[in-house]
Design an enzyme around this catalytic site. Structure first.
Site, short mmCIF file in Angstrom:
data_model
loop_
_atom_site.label_atom_id
_atom_site.label_comp_id
_atom_site.label_asym_id
_atom_site.label_seq_id
_atom_site.Cartn_x
_atom_site.Cartn_y
_atom_site.Cartn_z
N HIS A 42 37.14 40.01 35.38
CA HIS A 42 38.52 40.35 35.77
C HIS A 42 39.08 41.44 34.83
CE1 HIS A 42 42.78 39.79 36.63
NE2 HIS A 42 42.53 38.84 37.50
N GLU A 102 38.15 44.61 39.58
CA GLU A 102 37.33 43.46 39.16
C GLU A 102 36.02 43.38 39.95
OE1 GLU A 102 40.06 40.15 39.68
OE2 GLU A 102 41.69 41.55 39.26
O1 TA6 Z 1 42.74 39.19 40.37
C1 TA6 Z 1 44.02 39.21 40.94
C2 TA6 Z 1 44.66 37.84 40.76
O2 TA6 Z 1 43.98 36.85 41.49
C3 TA6 Z 1 46.14 37.95 41.13
O3 TA6 Z 1 46.42 37.27 42.32
C4 TA6 Z 1 46.85 37.35 39.91
O4 TA6 Z 1 47.01 35.96 40.06
C5 TA6 Z 1 45.86 37.73 38.80
O5 TA6 Z 1 44.59 37.44 39.38
C6 TA6 Z 1 46.09 37.08 37.46
O6 TA6 Z 1 45.87 35.71 37.53
P1 TA6 Z 1 46.24 34.84 36.21
O7 TA6 Z 1 45.83 33.45 36.54
O8 TA6 Z 1 45.44 35.43 35.07
O9 TA6 Z 1 47.70 35.05 35.99
#
Ligand code: TA6
Length: 306
Positions: free
Chosen positions: A174, A277
């Protein structure tokens, strides 16, 4: 010496390669590994096996964004760098309310398996085993992450199924990239691909490069073989992603309102970050790991001036 100092010193004695692989206590409050190769450096926290920083060439700005509001050791993942979402991405597919988003390991302690340095760069391998309670619903899974620093930064996330039945996983590297300004950046390489807009739950086809003027949260499906690249006019930098074992690519910027709701992004901080990601997002792109087998998700990042 604090407990963290003693932990870092013991790991340095066992795994350190001075000047190439060095353990230290981070100002964020946890033990980290500093990898050095040529003029490049990278910093990886033992918590989450999370890459927190990547300087691709001597004197270059950090290619990864990391919130100044984050600390290690809080039980929450650091907002930034490269969190490891595993063995699920987003909400748990079957028991969403009872499990943390993005899996079980991005804020958990990983162990160091091995380190090294040589012609292929400097590297470290981290291991993660689920607890028996976690295995009861997630499966008999273990994970290993190899971080290799050379001219590129390469992450290889190996999922192993030690059980007797196949297990479906979803996962993501991520990555939070540092950018000059969200209004002066575009993502190329996903043109023509189908994506799910997580905000509208509608699917659409990507037309032209991805640009940003609002909250953007998209899962691009079936992106194996794609070569996405972030073209950053603000920093005059291009960052190319070359993946393998990946069928999805997630593109996310929270914009101002969601960033404020998240609470760990400074005001206007969303303008200097962009997530692209390398992933396998279920159900469409989930990966089934057969009993006794392994699956590797990997991504190599290359930063160049433009
Ligand atoms: O990768 C995108 C995502 O799934 C968004 O929907 C947002 O939730 C982000 O990840 C961050 O997630 P987190 O749990 O780290 O706040």
């Amino acid at each position: 010496m604090t407990e963290l100092d003693e932990e870092a010193a013991a790991l340095q004695r066992r795994f350190g390669r001075p000047g190439a692989v060095d353990f230290a206590v981070s100002p964020l409050g946890g033990v980290v590994i500093h990898l050095t190769a040529g003029g490049a450096t990278a910093t990886v926290a033992l918590q989450g096996a999370q890459v927190l920083s990547w300087i691709p060439q001597a004197g270059a700005p950090d290619a990864l964004w990391c919130s100044p509001l984050s600390k290690l050791g809080t039980g929450k993942p650091v907002r930034g760098g490269i969190p490891i979402c595993w063995p699920w991405f987003g909400l748990h597919p079957f028991v969403p309310a009872s499990q943390p988003a993005h899996g079980l390991v991005r804020a958990a302690p990983w162990s160091v398996e091995s380190t090294g340095t040589g012609e292929t760069g400097s590297w470290a391998v981290f291991n993660m085993s689920l607890t028996p309670q976690q295995q009861a619903f997630a499966g008999m899974l273990t994970a290993a992450l190899r971080v290799t620093l050379a001219e590129k930064l390469t992450l290889e996330l190996v999922s192993h199924n030690a059980g007797s039945a196949p297990v479906a996983i979803s996962e993501a590297l991520h990555t939070y990239f540092a950018i000059g300004d969200i209004g002066r950046v575009r993502v190329e390489g996903l043109e023509g691909r189908t994506y799910l807009d997580q905000l509208t739950k509608m699917e659409a086809e990507q037309r032209g490069p991805i640009t940003f003027d609002r909250e953007t949260d998209r899962i691009y499906w079936d992106t194996g073989g794609a070569l996405p690249a972030i073209k950053d006019d603000g920093l005059a930098r291009s960052i190319a992603l070359s993946a393998s074992g990946s069928k999805s690519t997630v593109v996310w910027n929270p914009w101002s309102e969601k960033a404020a709701r998240l609470g760990d992004i400074p005001e206007e901080g969303y303008r200097q970050m962009l997530c692209v990601e390398t992933a396998n997002v279920g159900p469409r792109n989930a990966v089934t790991v057969s009993a006794g087998k392994s699956h590797t998700l990997s991504c190599s990042l290359t930063a160049t001036k433009i």
